[in-house]
Design a protein around this motif. Structure first.
Motif, PDB file in Angstrom:
ATOM      1  N   ASP A   1      -4.627   0.695   3.568  1.00 59.02           N
ATOM      2  CA  ASP A   1      -4.818   0.481   2.135  1.00 59.02           C
ATOM      3  C   ASP A   1      -4.136  -0.820   1.731  1.00 59.02           C
ATOM      4  O   ASP A   1      -3.163  -1.238   2.371  1.00 59.02           O
ATOM      5  CB  ASP A   1      -4.224   1.649   1.335  1.00 59.02           C
ATOM      6  CG  ASP A   1      -4.908   1.892   0.002  1.00 59.02           C
ATOM      7  OD1 ASP A   1      -5.805   1.114  -0.380  1.00 59.02           O
ATOM      8  OD2 ASP A   1      -4.550   2.890  -0.655  1.00 59.02           O
ATOM      9  N   VAL A   2      -4.667  -1.445   0.688  1.00 65.19           N
ATOM     10  CA  VAL A   2      -4.108  -2.687   0.154  1.00 65.19           C
ATOM     11  C   VAL A   2      -4.103  -2.579  -1.366  1.00 65.19           C
ATOM     12  O   VAL A   2      -5.115  -2.220  -1.967  1.00 65.19           O
ATOM     13  CB  VAL A   2      -4.956  -3.915   0.567  1.00 65.19           C
ATOM     14  CG1 VAL A   2      -4.293  -5.218   0.086  1.00 65.19           C
ATOM     15  CG2 VAL A   2      -5.192  -3.949   2.070  1.00 65.19           C
ATOM     16  N   THR A   3      -2.975  -2.891  -1.970  1.00 62.95           N
ATOM     17  CA  THR A   3      -2.901  -2.796  -3.436  1.00 62.95           C
ATOM     18  C   THR A   3      -3.335  -4.103  -4.095  1.00 62.95           C
ATOM     19  O   THR A   3      -3.382  -5.159  -3.457  1.00 62.95           O
ATOM     20  CB  THR A   3      -1.464  -2.501  -3.888  1.00 62.95           C
ATOM     21  OG1 THR A   3      -0.628  -3.604  -3.514  1.00 62.95           O
ATOM     22  CG2 THR A   3      -0.932  -1.227  -3.281  1.00 62.95           C
ATOM     23  N   GLU A   4      -3.620  -4.019  -5.369  1.00 57.91           N
ATOM     24  CA  GLU A   4      -3.768  -5.225  -6.173  1.00 57.91           C
ATOM     25  C   GLU A   4      -2.369  -5.802  -6.415  1.00 57.91           C
ATOM     26  O   GLU A   4      -1.379  -5.065  -6.394  1.00 57.91           O
ATOM     27  CB  GLU A   4      -4.437  -4.880  -7.504  1.00 57.91           C
ATOM     28  CG  GLU A   4      -5.835  -4.306  -7.378  1.00 57.91           C
ATOM     29  CD  GLU A   4      -6.795  -5.255  -6.696  1.00 57.91           C
ATOM     30  OE1 GLU A   4      -6.774  -6.452  -7.018  1.00 57.91           O
ATOM     31  OE2 GLU A   4      -7.556  -4.804  -5.825  1.00 57.91           O
TER      32      GLU A   4
ATOM     33  N   SER B   1      -4.291   3.854  -3.397  1.00 61.35           N
ATOM     34  CA  SER B   1      -5.294   4.929  -3.422  1.00 61.35           C
ATOM     35  C   SER B   1      -4.896   6.066  -2.481  1.00 61.35           C
ATOM     36  O   SER B   1      -5.234   7.217  -2.735  1.00 61.35           O
ATOM     37  CB  SER B   1      -6.680   4.392  -3.088  1.00 61.35           C
ATOM     38  OG  SER B   1      -6.712   3.843  -1.794  1.00 61.35           O
TER      39      SER B   1
ATOM     40  N   VAL C   1       1.658  -7.977  -3.044  1.00 62.97           N
ATOM     41  CA  VAL C   1       0.552  -7.161  -2.541  1.00 62.97           C
ATOM     42  C   VAL C   1       1.137  -6.252  -1.463  1.00 62.97           C
ATOM     43  O   VAL C   1       1.819  -6.725  -0.553  1.00 62.97           O
ATOM     44  CB  VAL C   1      -0.562  -8.049  -1.946  1.00 62.97           C
ATOM     45  CG1 VAL C   1      -1.647  -7.199  -1.299  1.00 62.97           C
ATOM     46  CG2 VAL C   1      -1.151  -8.960  -3.019  1.00 62.97           C
TER      47      VAL C   1
ATOM     48  N   PHE D   1       0.688  -3.744   1.654  1.00 63.30           N
ATOM     49  CA  PHE D   1      -0.178  -3.306   2.735  1.00 63.30           C
ATOM     50  C   PHE D   1       0.391  -2.019   3.320  1.00 63.30           C
ATOM     51  O   PHE D   1       1.576  -1.975   3.686  1.00 63.30           O
ATOM     52  CB  PHE D   1      -0.245  -4.376   3.827  1.00 63.30           C
ATOM     53  CG  PHE D   1      -0.828  -5.668   3.346  1.00 63.30           C
ATOM     54  CD1 PHE D   1      -2.198  -5.871   3.367  1.00 63.30           C
ATOM     55  CD2 PHE D   1      -0.011  -6.667   2.846  1.00 63.30           C
ATOM     56  CE1 PHE D   1      -2.743  -7.054   2.899  1.00 63.30           C
ATOM     57  CE2 PHE D   1      -0.546  -7.857   2.377  1.00 63.30           C
ATOM     58  CZ  PHE D   1      -1.916  -8.052   2.404  1.00 63.30           C
TER      59      PHE D   1
ATOM     60  N   LEU E   1     -10.608  -8.527   2.062  1.00 64.24           N
ATOM     61  CA  LEU E   1     -10.216  -7.267   1.418  1.00 64.24           C
ATOM     62  C   LEU E   1     -11.452  -6.392   1.137  1.00 64.24           C
ATOM     63  O   LEU E   1     -11.416  -5.166   1.326  1.00 64.24           O
ATOM     64  CB  LEU E   1      -9.455  -7.571   0.129  1.00 64.24           C
ATOM     65  CG  LEU E   1      -8.820  -6.378  -0.584  1.00 64.24           C
ATOM     66  CD1 LEU E   1      -7.838  -5.635   0.310  1.00 64.24           C
ATOM     67  CD2 LEU E   1      -8.115  -6.850  -1.865  1.00 64.24           C
TER      68      LEU E   1
ATOM     69  N   GLN F   1     -12.178  -4.743   4.288  1.00 63.40           N
ATOM     70  CA  GLN F   1     -11.231  -3.657   4.569  1.00 63.40           C
ATOM     71  C   GLN F   1     -11.581  -2.416   3.764  1.00 63.40           C
ATOM     72  O   GLN F   1     -11.437  -1.291   4.231  1.00 63.40           O
ATOM     73  CB  GLN F   1      -9.802  -4.130   4.248  1.00 63.40           C
ATOM     74  CG  GLN F   1      -8.687  -3.240   4.803  1.00 63.40           C
ATOM     75  CD  GLN F   1      -8.371  -2.046   3.917  1.00 63.40           C
ATOM     76  OE1 GLN F   1      -8.520  -2.114   2.698  1.00 63.40           O
ATOM     77  NE2 GLN F   1      -7.949  -0.946   4.517  1.00 63.40           N
ATOM     78  N   ARG F   2     -12.070  -2.622   2.552  1.00 67.73           N
ATOM     79  CA  ARG F   2     -12.379  -1.493   1.671  1.00 67.73           C
ATOM     80  C   ARG F   2     -13.765  -0.911   1.910  1.00 67.73           C
ATOM     81  O   ARG F   2     -14.078   0.158   1.361  1.00 67.73           O
ATOM     82  CB  ARG F   2     -12.248  -1.941   0.205  1.00 67.73           C
ATOM     83  CG  ARG F   2     -10.803  -2.189  -0.169  1.00 67.73           C
ATOM     84  CD  ARG F   2     -10.625  -2.630  -1.606  1.00 67.73           C
ATOM     85  NE  ARG F   2      -9.199  -2.766  -1.898  1.00 67.73           N
ATOM     86  CZ  ARG F   2      -8.707  -3.330  -2.993  1.00 67.73           C
ATOM     87  NH1 ARG F   2      -9.527  -3.832  -3.901  1.00 67.73           N
ATOM     88  NH2 ARG F   2      -7.406  -3.406  -3.172  1.00 67.73           N
TER      89      ARG F   2
END
Lengths: 262, 262
Positions: free
Chosen positions: A64-67, A74, A111, A113, B51, B54-55
């Motif tokens: 997952d990667v955040t804004e 998520s 960000v 990860f 990204l 990735q999503r």
């Protein structure tokens, strides 16, 4: 006083305990739920890291990667700044703090990860009859920097980090088979046997985590480890980064079975 | 005159033929070698795309990423500007050219993403006894934009694109089983049966590629498709992008077996 079995603690309660100050490795916690490594980097370094992960998928499977600036994810319905047991803060690759809460260090351009963690497949190893020594000892898994270089990406480079579990010879194949079903949490081992071939001189002196006994006849089995990003931070010296303290993971809201392949 | 069987042409020779001007879909070419979708974006959009991939890993499994301006890749020992059969050039999401050579459109800030292509698993389908209609007809695979939105990333969003192969009912399970071994080239189907549920009104009118006959009793089986990035370009209108013409792929130097899981 009730002694809780950490394996039975649901993710939400584990995160609350860590938020309230409990510092402990998370191996064996919240059985059945995936755990994750954390690396937070400023947005202007995020592409380099995402590409580093793409080029080193065994060590850096991105879950997952955040804004930028987001504090939950998520797969993690908690506060990424407080809900892990411990964090390491880096400036120019030097660790400047190890703390249980990084709100004072937070920046809005970070960000986050979340990267797969091999603790996730340990319940499956136990189910298959493979003993896991650091779980028996209630200690952290031993982790080692190796002599293998990751493929660089932009400003990031560094060595592969591995975790090690000693396995009886008759169960090595089972350990390979079981963990290969979990590519998103490092999958099959990268190395079986001879630590020296990885540049690991002394199994008794891990670079991260705790040493564990390797009994006569047992084979040290090595899996790629999600501390690899922090070894890249140490080697590549980005201006700022935050990681989890090795072994002190983010416990996610995703079932470990969700990361299994047929 | 010798008529070559495209399946027997090695990647280097296929690329040379395309460089020399041959324009053809690559389905069935260079059997046993992986094929890849191309998306080239300026460096300042590269993070958004990585990204996005990735999503949306089913549609956008990233096999390789170049450095800005690089014209070959670790899995593609050719010239990415000339060695695909055909390209599409986009400005602000509008296709402004379809050409066999993009050297006149090239920019030094372009990052190329090579994304897995389902043509890669078609040899395995044939080996397992699953017929592949567009190979029988020597046509391009039919591809459709669906009503399913991809997870957005930064400036990029758009619909999932799928490829379709009609499969006899008794072979649907085999087709699922075989292709699920190839997650890096789209893996298992995303949908089996009823095109309307995907928002596909008429299988006879694909959005990309050629229609194929669906015989009575056959089940349309849909796989995520590497044209999805170009649908995101059309929907999101980045200033500039280059893609392959759908079905006219990069033939890589990697064996398709390298992308198979146990």
């Amino acid at each position: 006083m009730t002694v809780l079995d950490p394996a039975m603690v649901p993710p939400r309660d584990a995160r609350a305990a860590f938020r309230d100050g409990l510092v402990t490795p998370t191996a064996g916690w919240s059985a059945g739920w995936a755990q994750a490594n954390l690396l937070a980097l400023p947005k202007d370094r995020a592409y380099d890291f995402l590409l580093f992960a793409q080029r080193n998928p065994k060590a850096c499977p991105v879950l997952d990667v955040t804004e930028p600036g987001e504090i939950s994810a998520s797969i993690f319905d908690g506060d990424l700044r407080t809900d892990l047991p411990a964090y390491r803060v880096y400036e120019h690759g030097e660790q400047v703090a190890e703390v249980g809460d990084v709100r004072d260090h937070w920046r809005d351009d970070l960000v986050c990860f979340l990267i797969g963690c091999s603790f996730t497949f340990e319940a499956a190893l136990l189910d298959a009859g493979v003993p896991v020594r650091h779980l028996e000892r209630k200690s952290n898994v031993p982790m080692y920097r190796t002599n293998r270089a990751c493929r660089p990406a932009g400003t990031l480079s560094g060595p592969l980090v591995v975790s090690m579990r000693p396995v009886p010879p008759e169960l090595v194949a089972t350990a390979v088979r079981v963990t290969s079903r979990y590519p998103a949490v490092h999958g099959a081992p990268v190395h079986v046997g001879d630590p020296a071939a990885l540049g690991v001189a002394d199994l008794g002196r891990p670079d991260y985590g705790d040493p564990v006994e390797v009994r006569p006849g047992e084979i040290p089995v090595f899996w790629a480890c999600g501390v690899t990003p922090q070894a890249a931070v140490a080697a590549s010296r980005p201006p700022f980064a935050i990681g989890h303290a090795p072994g002190h993971m983010a416990i996610t809201d995703v079932r470990d079975s969700a990361y299994a392949v047929p």
